[in-house]
Design an enzyme around this catalytic site. Structure first.
Site, PDB file in Angstrom:
ATOM      1  N   ILE A  30       5.787   5.584   6.092  1.00 20.42           N
ATOM      2  CA  ILE A  30       6.447   6.018   4.899  1.00 20.42           C
ATOM      3  C   ILE A  30       7.415   6.961   4.945  1.00 20.42           C
ATOM      4  O   ILE A  30       8.681   6.849   4.546  1.00 20.42           O
ATOM      5  CB  ILE A  30       5.417   6.430   3.982  1.00 20.42           C
ATOM      6  CG1 ILE A  30       4.438   5.266   3.596  1.00 20.42           C
ATOM      7  CG2 ILE A  30       5.806   7.090   2.638  1.00 20.42           C
ATOM      8  CD1 ILE A  30       3.232   5.457   2.716  1.00 20.42           C
ATOM      9  N   GLN A  56       0.857  -1.340   0.176  1.00 19.56           N
ATOM     10  CA  GLN A  56      -0.148   0.150  -0.037  1.00 19.56           C
ATOM     11  C   GLN A  56       0.815   1.091   0.016  1.00 19.56           C
ATOM     12  O   GLN A  56       2.030   1.134   0.619  1.00 19.56           O
ATOM     13  CB  GLN A  56      -1.003  -0.078   1.271  1.00 19.56           C
ATOM     14  CG  GLN A  56      -0.325   0.156   2.468  1.00 19.56           C
ATOM     15  CD  GLN A  56      -1.241  -0.276   3.759  1.00 19.56           C
ATOM     16  OE1 GLN A  56      -2.235  -1.022   3.498  1.00 19.56           O
ATOM     17  NE2 GLN A  56      -1.132   0.411   4.662  1.00 19.56           N
ATOM     18  N   GLY A  57       0.162   2.306  -0.470  1.00 22.66           N
ATOM     19  CA  GLY A  57       0.988   3.661  -0.509  1.00 22.66           C
ATOM     20  C   GLY A  57      -0.047   4.599  -0.311  1.00 22.66           C
ATOM     21  O   GLY A  57      -1.129   4.495  -0.112  1.00 22.66           O
ATOM     22  N   TYR A  58       0.363   5.942  -0.266  1.00 21.08           N
ATOM     23  CA  TYR A  58      -0.188   6.847   0.479  1.00 21.08           C
ATOM     24  C   TYR A  58       0.097   8.258  -0.583  1.00 21.08           C
ATOM     25  O   TYR A  58       1.048   8.592  -1.052  1.00 21.08           O
ATOM     26  CB  TYR A  58       0.161   7.561   1.788  1.00 21.08           C
ATOM     27  CG  TYR A  58      -0.503   6.319   2.682  1.00 21.08           C
ATOM     28  CD1 TYR A  58      -1.628   6.415   3.394  1.00 21.08           C
ATOM     29  CD2 TYR A  58       0.549   5.239   3.073  1.00 21.08           C
ATOM     30  CE1 TYR A  58      -1.990   5.543   4.162  1.00 21.08           C
ATOM     31  CE2 TYR A  58      -0.045   4.317   3.873  1.00 21.08           C
ATOM     32  CZ  TYR A  58      -1.314   4.446   4.571  1.00 21.08           C
ATOM     33  OH  TYR A  58      -1.671   3.497   5.340  1.00 21.08           O
ATOM     34  N   ILE A  59      -1.108   8.976  -0.832  1.00 20.43           N
ATOM     35  CA  ILE A  59      -1.202  10.164  -1.623  1.00 20.43           C
ATOM     36  C   ILE A  59      -1.193  11.279  -0.702  1.00 20.43           C
ATOM     37  O   ILE A  59      -1.931  11.263   0.043  1.00 20.43           O
ATOM     38  CB  ILE A  59      -2.438  10.171  -2.732  1.00 20.43           C
ATOM     39  CG1 ILE A  59      -2.178   8.941  -3.723  1.00 20.43           C
ATOM     40  CG2 ILE A  59      -2.516  11.449  -3.413  1.00 20.43           C
ATOM     41  CD1 ILE A  59      -3.460   8.705  -4.639  1.00 20.43           C
TER      42      ILE A  59
END
Length: 156
Positions: free
Chosen positions: A147, A27-30
């Site tokens: 992150i 998963q990643g974050y904007i």
């Protein structure tokens, strides 16, 4: 409006039961403004776009939508801040609740966290013997924080 109420705990790995069939999560974050978190997650063969509001106590708004896996892959590559969060998630039933046990990999290897979702902030629940210190209010343990400040950089 959907609400998420969750508590987060550290885990004693020596007390864990036998774990079966993990979900492999990437998963990643904007990047957004202060009040929201936008997450892209691929879990096994499914993908989700999740928007979360700012927490008040243990509660925050959460909206989650399925998206095509190919789209999620492109969003992770093109729109998300690096590094991505990689972990194995195990669902562990205990005393009427399902605990989400996350064993982190990559820059966050060594971190193991258990979360429980509740119906109310004051809901009574039993903790398994492998659950230790509560970290619900420690922002370092938020995936979105890992992150920018991964576990591998923390001093013990």
């Amino acid at each position: 409006m959907a609400k998420e109420i969750e508590r987060k705990f550290l885990v004693d790995p020596l007390r864990l039961p036998v774990l079966e069939t993990p979900h492999t999560i990437k998963q990643g974050y904007i990047l957004t403004v202060e009040k929201t978190t936008v997450r892209i997650r691929i879990s096994n063969n499914s993908a989700f776009l999740t928007l979360k509001g700012k927490a008040t106590g243990l509660t925050r708004s959460e909206f989650e939508y399925r998206v095509p896996v190919n789209d999620a892959e492109k969003m992770l590559q093109e729109l998300c801040t690096s590094p991505l969060i990689e972990k194995k998630r195990y669902l562990v039933p205990y005393e009427g609740h399902t605990w989400e046990l996350d064993i982190f990999e990559g820059d966050n290897a060594g971190l193991i966290v258990a979360e429980i979702e509740l119906n109310t902030e004051n809901e009574i629940f039993k903790k398994p013997s492998w659950v230790t210190k509560e970290v619900s209010f420690d922002p370092r343990y938020r995936n979105s924080s890992l992150i920018t400040y991964p576990y591998s950089l923390w001093k013990t």
